[in-house]
Design a protein around this motif. Structure first.
Motif, PDB file in Angstrom:
ATOM      1  N   ILE A   1       0.839  -1.226  -0.021  1.00 26.67           N
ATOM      2  CA  ILE A   1      -0.113  -0.018  -0.101  1.00 26.67           C
ATOM      3  C   ILE A   1       1.085   1.420   0.081  1.00 26.67           C
ATOM      4  O   ILE A   1       1.254   1.898   1.047  1.00 26.67           O
ATOM      5  CB  ILE A   1      -0.572  -0.100   1.163  1.00 26.67           C
ATOM      6  N   GLN A   2       1.601   1.609  -1.158  1.00 21.95           N
ATOM      7  CA  GLN A   2       2.521   2.646  -1.487  1.00 21.95           C
ATOM      8  C   GLN A   2       2.356   3.144  -2.599  1.00 21.95           C
ATOM      9  O   GLN A   2       1.694   2.398  -3.711  1.00 21.95           O
ATOM     10  CB  GLN A   2       3.832   2.281  -1.039  1.00 21.95           C
TER      11      GLN A   2
ATOM     12  N   GLU B   1       9.362  -1.821  10.519  1.00 21.26           N
ATOM     13  CA  GLU B   1       8.417  -1.342  10.107  1.00 21.26           C
ATOM     14  C   GLU B   1       7.023  -1.340  11.012  1.00 21.26           C
ATOM     15  O   GLU B   1       6.969  -2.485  11.302  1.00 21.26           O
ATOM     16  CB  GLU B   1       7.896  -1.786   8.753  1.00 21.26           C
TER      17      GLU B   1
ATOM     18  N   GLY C   1       3.135  -1.034  10.936  1.00 19.06           N
ATOM     19  CA  GLY C   1       1.995  -1.071   9.944  1.00 19.06           C
ATOM     20  C   GLY C   1       2.367  -2.151   8.933  1.00 19.06           C
ATOM     21  O   GLY C   1       3.120  -1.816   7.918  1.00 19.06           O
TER      22      GLY C   1
ATOM     23  N   ALA D   1       0.033  -4.270   7.316  1.00 14.77           N
ATOM     24  CA  ALA D   1      -1.486  -4.694   6.359  1.00 14.77           C
ATOM     25  C   ALA D   1      -1.252  -5.873   5.642  1.00 14.77           C
ATOM     26  O   ALA D   1      -1.258  -6.852   6.444  1.00 14.77           O
ATOM     27  CB  ALA D   1      -1.382  -3.431   5.537  1.00 14.77           C
TER      28      ALA D   1
ATOM     29  N   SER E   1       4.972  -4.326   1.626  1.00 17.01           N
ATOM     30  CA  SER E   1       6.058  -3.695   2.133  1.00 17.01           C
ATOM     31  C   SER E   1       7.369  -4.605   2.961  1.00 17.01           C
ATOM     32  O   SER E   1       8.308  -4.258   2.677  1.00 17.01           O
ATOM     33  CB  SER E   1       5.762  -2.449   2.985  1.00 17.01           C
TER      34      SER E   1
ATOM     35  N   ASP F   1       2.343  -4.860  13.801  1.00 21.43           N
ATOM     36  CA  ASP F   1       0.802  -4.424  13.438  1.00 21.43           C
ATOM     37  C   ASP F   1      -0.171  -4.881  14.494  1.00 21.43           C
ATOM     38  O   ASP F   1      -0.151  -5.941  15.198  1.00 21.43           O
ATOM     39  CB  ASP F   1       0.537  -5.022  12.182  1.00 21.43           C
ATOM     40  N   ILE F   2      -1.233  -4.035  14.847  1.00 16.56           N
ATOM     41  CA  ILE F   2      -2.062  -4.110  15.943  1.00 16.56           C
ATOM     42  C   ILE F   2      -2.988  -5.142  15.377  1.00 16.56           C
ATOM     43  O   ILE F   2      -3.688  -6.067  16.358  1.00 16.56           O
ATOM     44  CB  ILE F   2      -2.872  -2.842  16.357  1.00 16.56           C
TER      45      ILE F   2
ATOM     46  N   SER G   1      -0.057  -3.131  19.480  1.00 13.99           N
ATOM     47  CA  SER G   1       0.061  -1.765  19.288  1.00 13.99           C
ATOM     48  C   SER G   1       1.682  -1.512  18.966  1.00 13.99           C
ATOM     49  O   SER G   1       2.510  -1.713  19.956  1.00 13.99           O
ATOM     50  CB  SER G   1      -0.523  -0.853  20.160  1.00 13.99           C
ATOM     51  N   SER G   2       2.012  -0.599  18.269  1.00 12.90           N
ATOM     52  CA  SER G   2       3.311  -0.028  17.929  1.00 12.90           C
ATOM     53  C   SER G   2       3.823   0.655  19.182  1.00 12.90           C
ATOM     54  O   SER G   2       5.148   0.742  19.434  1.00 12.90           O
ATOM     55  CB  SER G   2       3.682   0.437  16.698  1.00 12.90           C
TER      56      SER G   2
ATOM     57  N   ASP H   1       4.420   3.360   9.636  1.00 13.59           N
ATOM     58  CA  ASP H   1       3.312   3.509   8.806  1.00 13.59           C
ATOM     59  C   ASP H   1       2.269   2.689   9.142  1.00 13.59           C
ATOM     60  O   ASP H   1       1.520   1.865   8.686  1.00 13.59           O
ATOM     61  CB  ASP H   1       3.707   2.662   7.428  1.00 13.59           C
ATOM     62  N   SER H   2       1.878   3.069  10.479  1.00 15.21           N
ATOM     63  CA  SER H   2       0.763   2.372  11.118  1.00 15.21           C
ATOM     64  C   SER H   2      -0.525   3.515  11.247  1.00 15.21           C
ATOM     65  O   SER H   2      -1.019   4.035  10.520  1.00 15.21           O
ATOM     66  CB  SER H   2       1.233   1.956  12.627  1.00 15.21           C
ATOM     67  N   SER H   3      -0.691   3.904  12.420  1.00 14.71           N
ATOM     68  CA  SER H   3      -1.855   4.783  12.565  1.00 14.71           C
ATOM     69  C   SER H   3      -1.313   6.257  12.350  1.00 14.71           C
ATOM     70  O   SER H   3      -0.242   6.386  12.733  1.00 14.71           O
ATOM     71  CB  SER H   3      -2.596   4.772  14.278  1.00 14.71           C
TER      72      SER H   3
ATOM     73  N   HIS I   1      -0.211   9.352  18.183  1.00 16.95           N
ATOM     74  CA  HIS I   1       0.586   8.035  17.957  1.00 16.95           C
ATOM     75  C   HIS I   1       1.923   8.232  17.291  1.00 16.95           C
ATOM     76  O   HIS I   1       2.889   7.545  17.983  1.00 16.95           O
ATOM     77  CB  HIS I   1      -0.603   7.439  17.256  1.00 16.95           C
TER      78      HIS I   1
HETATM   79  C1  LIG Z   1      -1.236   2.043   5.669  1.00 17.68           C
HETATM   80  S1  LIG Z   1      -1.332   0.506   6.585  1.00 17.68           S
HETATM   81  C2  LIG Z   1       0.243  -0.358   6.154  1.00 17.68           C
HETATM   82  C3  LIG Z   1       0.685  -0.591   4.960  1.00 17.68           C
HETATM   83  C4  LIG Z   1       2.099  -1.150   4.545  1.00 17.68           C
HETATM   84  N1  LIG Z   1       3.024  -0.700   5.282  1.00 17.68           N
HETATM   85  C5  LIG Z   1       2.181  -1.270   3.290  1.00 17.68           C
HETATM   86  O1  LIG Z   1       2.996  -0.551   2.763  1.00 17.68           O
HETATM   87  O2  LIG Z   1       1.825  -2.094   2.384  1.00 17.68           O
HETATM   88  C6  LIG Z   1      -1.607   0.804   8.206  1.00 17.68           C
HETATM   89  C7  LIG Z   1      -1.506  -0.552   8.980  1.00 17.68           C
HETATM   90  O3  LIG Z   1      -1.404   0.028  10.447  1.00 17.68           O
HETATM   91  C8  LIG Z   1      -1.922  -0.877  11.292  1.00 17.68           C
HETATM   92  N2  LIG Z   1      -2.091  -0.112  12.643  1.00 17.68           N
HETATM   93  C9  LIG Z   1      -3.221   0.800  12.946  1.00 17.68           C
HETATM   94  N3  LIG Z   1      -2.943   1.004  14.269  1.00 17.68           N
HETATM   95  C10 LIG Z   1      -1.682   0.578  14.795  1.00 17.68           C
HETATM   96  C11 LIG Z   1      -1.184   0.618  15.887  1.00 17.68           C
HETATM   97  N4  LIG Z   1      -1.564   1.344  17.137  1.00 17.68           N
HETATM   98  N5  LIG Z   1       0.117  -0.264  15.895  1.00 17.68           N
HETATM   99  C12 LIG Z   1       0.303  -0.923  14.935  1.00 17.68           C
HETATM  100  N6  LIG Z   1      -0.226  -0.959  13.595  1.00 17.68           N
HETATM  101  C13 LIG Z   1      -1.317  -0.325  13.807  1.00 17.68           C
HETATM  102  C14 LIG Z   1      -3.388  -1.210  10.486  1.00 17.68           C
HETATM  103  O4  LIG Z   1      -3.866  -2.405  11.186  1.00 17.68           O
HETATM  104  C15 LIG Z   1      -2.840  -1.407   9.017  1.00 17.68           C
HETATM  105  O5  LIG Z   1      -2.551  -2.659   8.768  1.00 17.68           O
END
Ligand SMILES: C[S@@+](CC[C@H](N)C(=O)[O-])C[C@H]1O[C@@H](n2cnc3c(N)ncnc32)[C@H](O)[C@@H]1O
Length: 259
Positions: free
Chosen positions: A67-68, A90, A92, A94, A98, A119-120, A145-146, A170-172, A177
């Motif tokens: 997702i980039q 990294e 996040g 998804a 990545s 990732d959460i 959670s990160s 690349d999470s929330s 956060h």
């Molecule tokens: C934009 S996507 C990541 C895309 C990925 N890096 C890629 O390039 O394909 C965001 C991700 O962050 C995760 N996320 C949301 N809040 C989070 C948290 N507090 N801690 C860790 N991950 C989290 C979501 O579950 C989601 O999978």
């Protein structure tokens, strides 16, 4: 022989001149982009049109959805090749594209490089596909959670065994956060390496794009970066990356550790 030697020497000099000329041309290109308001506003228009269409959902890396924006993937490739990290962290994951991308770059570099993703919510089917992937031998996934202290401790234990560490956030995308992530993960980044903060672009987008999200133009990764950099002099923004990309979700988000 002597003549051959001269020809050879002449060719080498020509190659060196061409390489230098190309480098200079590139530097001048980037300087021109920096001053060119028209291309900058066209790029921003593209971002404003393409983000609501979820353009970033359209691509795979080695079979996994990443997702980039492709330009950001190229920028990360350049950074990884330059820094040669042995650990990429990294937040996040998804669908894992990545993680697979970073792992494949480490594979190309050679050595024992690893990727740690946090990732959460690692969905079962994604986890399964990532674990089945050829690059999974270089990937560790941690669910939680990160910004959870226990999770960061686990990441820290892994990072302690590596020398050159690159971090991508690349999470929330809410300010608080990302600021917490910046504070918790920046100590892992080695000098000369990068702390990449994705989605700083949110600052330049209309509020209506994020109706169902906690983040928006006044609460986003860029606001976190601004606060972080006020107190932390170990990092600077590598402006050249964002400038030359034009199309990027991370303007001002490529932070280089200098101290
Ligand atoms: C934009 S996507 C990541 C895309 C990925 N890096 C890629 O390039 O394909 C965001 C991700 O962050 C995760 N996320 C949301 N809040 C989070 C948290 N507090 N801690 C860790 N991950 C989290 C979501 O579950 C989601 O999978």
């Amino acid at each position: 022989m002597k003549q051959n030697g001269r020809v050879k020497h002449g060719k080498t000099a020509a190659t060196a001149n061409d390489t230098e000329a190309f480098k200079l041309e590139r530097i001048n290109n980037i300087k021109k982009i920096e001053k060119n308001r028209k291309i900058q506003s066209l790029a921003m228009r593209f971002m404003r049109e393409s983000i609501p269409m979820r353009y970033s959902y359209n691509f795979d890396w080695l079979g996994r959805p990443i997702i980039q924006y492709p330009q950001d993937v190229v920028a990360m490739q350049e950074i990884i090749w330059k820094v040669k990290p042995d650990l990429v962290i990294e937040t996040g994951i998804a669908r894992g594209g990545s993680l697979v991308f970073y792992a494949s770059m480490l594979e190309l570099i050679g050595g024992r490089g690893r990727v740690v993703g946090v990732d959460i919510d690692i969905r079962k089917h994604n986890k399964k596909e990532i674990e089945k992937h050829r690059m999974s031998k270089r990937i560790t996934m941690i669910e939680g959670s990160s910004t959870d202290e226990g999770i960061v401790r686990r990441v820290g234990k892994i990072a302690a065994g590596y020398n050159r560490v690159l971090v991508c956030l690349d999470s929330s995308h809410s300010r608080d956060h990302v600021l917490r992530e910046l504070k918790m993960y920046s100590p892992f980044v080695s000098r000369g390496s990068y702390l990449v903060v994705f989605d700083t672009i949110v600052k330049d987008l209309p509020k209506k794009f994020f109706r169902n999200r906690p983040w928006g133009p006044n609460n986003n990764p860029a606001s976190a970066v601004a606060i972080f950099l006020r107190d932390n002099k170990n990092f600077i923004v590598d402006r050249e990356v964002g400038t030359k990309l034009l199309i990027t979700v991370a303007p001002g988000g490529f932070l280089k550790r200098i101290l």
